[in-house]
Scaffold this active site. Sequence first.
Site, short mmCIF file in Angstrom:
data_model
loop_
_atom_site.label_atom_id
_atom_site.label_comp_id
_atom_site.label_asym_id
_atom_site.label_seq_id
_atom_site.Cartn_x
_atom_site.Cartn_y
_atom_site.Cartn_z
N MET A 93 2.79 9.25 -2.83
CA MET A 93 1.89 8.28 -2.21
C MET A 93 2.57 6.93 -2.10
O MET A 93 3.41 6.59 -2.93
CB MET A 93 0.61 8.15 -3.05
CG MET A 93 -0.08 9.46 -3.32
SD MET A 93 -1.40 9.29 -4.54
CE MET A 93 -1.50 10.99 -5.14
N GLY A 132 7.99 2.28 0.49
CA GLY A 132 7.53 2.27 -0.89
C GLY A 132 7.75 3.57 -1.63
O GLY A 132 8.72 4.30 -1.40
N CYS A 133 6.80 3.90 -2.52
CA CYS A 133 6.94 5.06 -3.39
C CYS A 133 6.96 6.38 -2.62
O CYS A 133 7.40 7.40 -3.15
CB CYS A 133 5.80 5.07 -4.41
SG CYS A 133 5.83 3.69 -5.57
N ALA A 134 6.45 6.40 -1.41
CA ALA A 134 6.41 7.64 -0.63
C ALA A 134 7.74 7.96 0.04
O ALA A 134 7.92 9.07 0.56
CB ALA A 134 5.32 7.55 0.44
N ALA A 135 8.68 7.03 0.04
CA ALA A 135 9.87 7.16 0.88
C ALA A 135 10.77 8.32 0.49
O ALA A 135 11.48 8.87 1.34
CB ALA A 135 10.66 5.86 0.87
#
Length: 369
Positions: A354, A155-158
Amino acid sequence: MHSGSSSPERWQREQPMAPTIQSIATALPPHSMTAEESEARLAPIFAAQGEDETLVAQIVRNSGIRKRYLSRPPGFYLAETSLTARNGVFEEVAVEIGVEAARKALDQAGIRPDEVDLIIDTSCTGVMIPALDVHVANKLGFRDDVRRLPLTEAGCAAGATSLAFGAEFLRARPGGVVLLLSVELPSLTFQLDDATRANVVSAAIFGDGAAAVVLADRPAPRPSFEHLAHKAVLFKDTQSIMGFDLRTEGFKIILSKRIPLLVRRELRGQVETFLESQGVGLDEIDFFALHPGGTKVLDNVRDVLGLDEAQVGAAREVLADYGNLSSASVHFVAKALLEREEIQPGRFGLLIAMGPGFTVELALLRGVA
């Protein structure tokens, strides 16, 4: 700005040199939508399913977004709702803008494609097997022994995760070159028949785009920053508060109201613990590469960490001009920080992203001339 020491004893110049950003390049699909156009199109769609039209308009107006980019013209998302149609577009557009971003990043870094030792590609908004890295390697002419690592469900943390993995690879294999590639097309996950608040928010804030980063343990060709340390935090039993539910009709977004509470309760302690382990204080951090998950997310991070509004300015600028780009967002923000000349040599920075898990990714950075 904070004004602490820029070089604690622990972080005197490393030998060999720490993994350093050589270049950051971005690419965007050809279609776009302004906030006014979003409001005009989204309000009647959700109103037809019983949602308050004024509430939809309020969400769009409060999003902090002026413009977003889309893989297809707006009408496509009303006409083509199947997972087959949407994923077909993902395969086409992801390769187009992924190759464009990767080529530009390599050119800016002065690195030939056959010098790349590892490519890490991230995306959570479509499915490709073989993964995107194969298409990029073939089109740009990478060596046949290039290492490939696709991260598809972080997701956005990648974006932050890939930066950490790339840095660890270089510390294990000095002299190497890593290409990070984040391509996200969240517009293709829009669910026309889902009137939940999470889907309304998702439809209002996410945008499509790609970012490529060249990482190597050598001096950068222009002012940049190096990656000093990393920490990933996985919060127990929080897997249900963020992510996607894959259904017959496609990706159904999951965004819980618990996220802001978790950030307010946990983030500062995690940041201080991480920085303390590196011999750096929060008051010594001069620049912040923050994932722009939304205006409330940025407000929470600013308030919890006691930052000046100027220190979240680059993240707000990216959110306004592109929307939330999922894993690509932190790279867009880092690029904006460099272009705004907010990263000074010797000064420390902190990257925060995050994602689903629920996960917080932290990285200690330092500006280099």
